[in-house]
Design an enzyme around this catalytic site. Sequence first.
Site, PDB file in Angstrom:
ATOM      1  N   LEU A 178      -3.769  -6.609  -7.716  1.00 16.81           N
ATOM      2  CA  LEU A 178      -3.293  -7.664  -8.394  1.00 16.81           C
ATOM      3  C   LEU A 178      -4.254  -8.655  -9.092  1.00 16.81           C
ATOM      4  CD1 LEU A 178      -0.271  -8.925  -6.236  1.00 16.81           C
ATOM      5  CD2 LEU A 178      -0.214  -7.543  -8.254  1.00 16.81           C
ATOM      6  N   ASN A 181      -5.126   2.750 -13.179  1.00 15.22           N
ATOM      7  CA  ASN A 181      -4.080   1.817 -12.614  1.00 15.22           C
ATOM      8  C   ASN A 181      -2.859   2.378 -12.748  1.00 15.22           C
ATOM      9  OD1 ASN A 181      -3.299  -0.928 -11.573  1.00 15.22           O
ATOM     10  ND2 ASN A 181      -2.388  -1.148 -13.904  1.00 15.22           N
ATOM     11  N   ASP A 221      -3.472  -3.959 -18.692  1.00 23.92           N
ATOM     12  CA  ASP A 221      -2.360  -2.546 -19.095  1.00 23.92           C
ATOM     13  C   ASP A 221      -2.641  -2.066 -20.501  1.00 23.92           C
ATOM     14  OD1 ASP A 221      -0.087  -4.668 -17.008  1.00 23.92           O
ATOM     15  OD2 ASP A 221      -1.611  -3.449 -16.394  1.00 23.92           O
ATOM     16  N   LYS A 268     -16.043 -13.718  -9.184  1.00 24.00           N
ATOM     17  CA  LYS A 268     -17.322 -12.591  -8.736  1.00 24.00           C
ATOM     18  C   LYS A 268     -16.643 -11.478  -8.037  1.00 24.00           C
ATOM     19  CE  LYS A 268     -20.784 -15.143 -10.005  1.00 24.00           C
ATOM     20  NZ  LYS A 268     -20.444 -15.613 -11.492  1.00 24.00           N
ATOM     21  N   ASN A 278       1.540   2.905  -2.594  1.00 23.32           N
ATOM     22  CA  ASN A 278       0.787   3.979  -3.619  1.00 23.32           C
ATOM     23  C   ASN A 278      -0.608   4.581  -2.786  1.00 23.32           C
ATOM     24  OD1 ASN A 278       1.972   4.426  -6.202  1.00 23.32           O
ATOM     25  ND2 ASN A 278       2.322   2.122  -5.910  1.00 23.32           N
ATOM     26  N   GLY A 324       0.750  -1.167  -0.076  1.00 24.60           N
ATOM     27  CA  GLY A 324       0.002  -0.010   0.064  1.00 24.60           C
ATOM     28  C   GLY A 324       0.826   1.270  -0.171  1.00 24.60           C
ATOM     29  N   GLU A 384       6.158   6.577  -8.921  1.00 20.34           N
ATOM     30  CA  GLU A 384       4.756   6.157  -8.872  1.00 20.34           C
ATOM     31  C   GLU A 384       3.925   7.103  -7.880  1.00 20.34           C
ATOM     32  OE1 GLU A 384       3.905   2.042  -8.270  1.00 20.34           O
ATOM     33  OE2 GLU A 384       6.136   1.578  -9.262  1.00 20.34           O
ATOM     34  N   HIS A 428       1.054   1.072 -13.125  1.00 25.22           N
ATOM     35  CA  HIS A 428       2.016   0.218 -13.556  1.00 25.22           C
ATOM     36  C   HIS A 428       3.329   0.395 -13.575  1.00 25.22           C
ATOM     37  CE1 HIS A 428       3.052  -3.580 -15.506  1.00 25.22           C
ATOM     38  NE2 HIS A 428       3.932  -3.033 -16.312  1.00 25.22           N
TER      39      HIS A 428
HETATM   40  C1  GRF Z   1       3.872  -0.996  -7.408  1.00 21.84           C
HETATM   41  O1  GRF Z   1       5.276  -1.340  -7.945  1.00 21.84           O
HETATM   42  C2  GRF Z   1       2.898  -0.832  -8.380  1.00 21.84           C
HETATM   43  O2  GRF Z   1       3.361  -0.131  -9.635  1.00 21.84           O
HETATM   44  C3  GRF Z   1       2.154  -2.014  -8.624  1.00 21.84           C
HETATM   45  O3  GRF Z   1       2.165  -2.682  -7.439  1.00 21.84           O
HETATM   46  C4  GRF Z   1       3.528  -2.491  -6.731  1.00 21.84           C
HETATM   47  C5  GRF Z   1       3.265  -2.273  -5.238  1.00 21.84           C
HETATM   48  O4  GRF Z   1       2.425  -1.200  -4.651  1.00 21.84           O
HETATM   49  N1  GRF Z   1       0.976  -1.898  -9.150  1.00 21.84           N
HETATM   50  P1  GRF Z   1       2.125  -0.615  -3.405  1.00 21.84           P
HETATM   51  O5  GRF Z   1       3.250  -0.689  -2.625  1.00 21.84           O
HETATM   52  O6  GRF Z   1       1.315  -1.917  -2.991  1.00 21.84           O
HETATM   53  O7  GRF Z   1       1.299   0.420  -3.533  1.00 21.84           O
END
Ligand code: GRF
Length: 204
Positions: free
Chosen positions: A88, A105, A148, A66, A14, A12, A177, A107
């Site tokens: 994910l 999203n 993506d 679901k 981001n 988490g 990011e 990436h």
């Molecule tokens: C990051 O590299 C992001 O680009 C990808 O998941 C990784 C972990 O993200 N989508 P976070 O630290 O859980 O936000």
Amino acid sequence: MFNIAVLVSGGGTNLQSIIDSVNIGYLSNCSIKAVISDRDNVYALERCRKHNINTYIIDRSLYKDKVSDKILELLEGKIDLIVCAGWLSILEGKLISKFKNKIINIHPSLIPSFCGEGMYGIKVHQKAIEYGVKLSGCTVHFIDEGTDTGPIIVQKTVPVYADDTAENLQKRVLDEEHRALPEAIKLISQEKVKVKGRKVIIED
Ligand code: GRF
């Protein structure tokens, strides 16, 4: 108020950049109404507890195909933007059509390089280094029916050095990011983002 839901699957960082951006006033018109994780016991949920943010767990091992329907049920009519931040699981079905150009999203590469099926986490950076690119970076894009493949909103670049490991490239990209995602959210919340086919026009 511009209401956001954030989808997480891991640490988490981001999500934290969004929380911090709201708290310092960079995302002054935004509110994180919900955080949804597709698994329990991830640190992203702990971050929510520290900031009194509502959390929901839609366990992918229980909900299987679901997951998207359950997210739609939870969020429809309440949320202006869904943000995948280290998410994910695949999003599909009515959720994608009902939230067209309202799901983004982040990436960890410069799409269309090093993305698509199975390209996530440290693997992305290993492939970039193996290929010998001189620049890598991150991409914030809209989610569409593909993986993506949606229109690109923001990209940020980082240099790749000859002696880079996948780990230190990952850290360099992750720092970008944490700037790119809040920037994209801000632009969308200010209605400065217009999608024309594959192209995203950012209005001044
Ligand atoms: C990051 O590299 C992001 O680009 C990808 O998941 C990784 C972990 O993200 N989508 P976070 O630290 O859980 O936000």
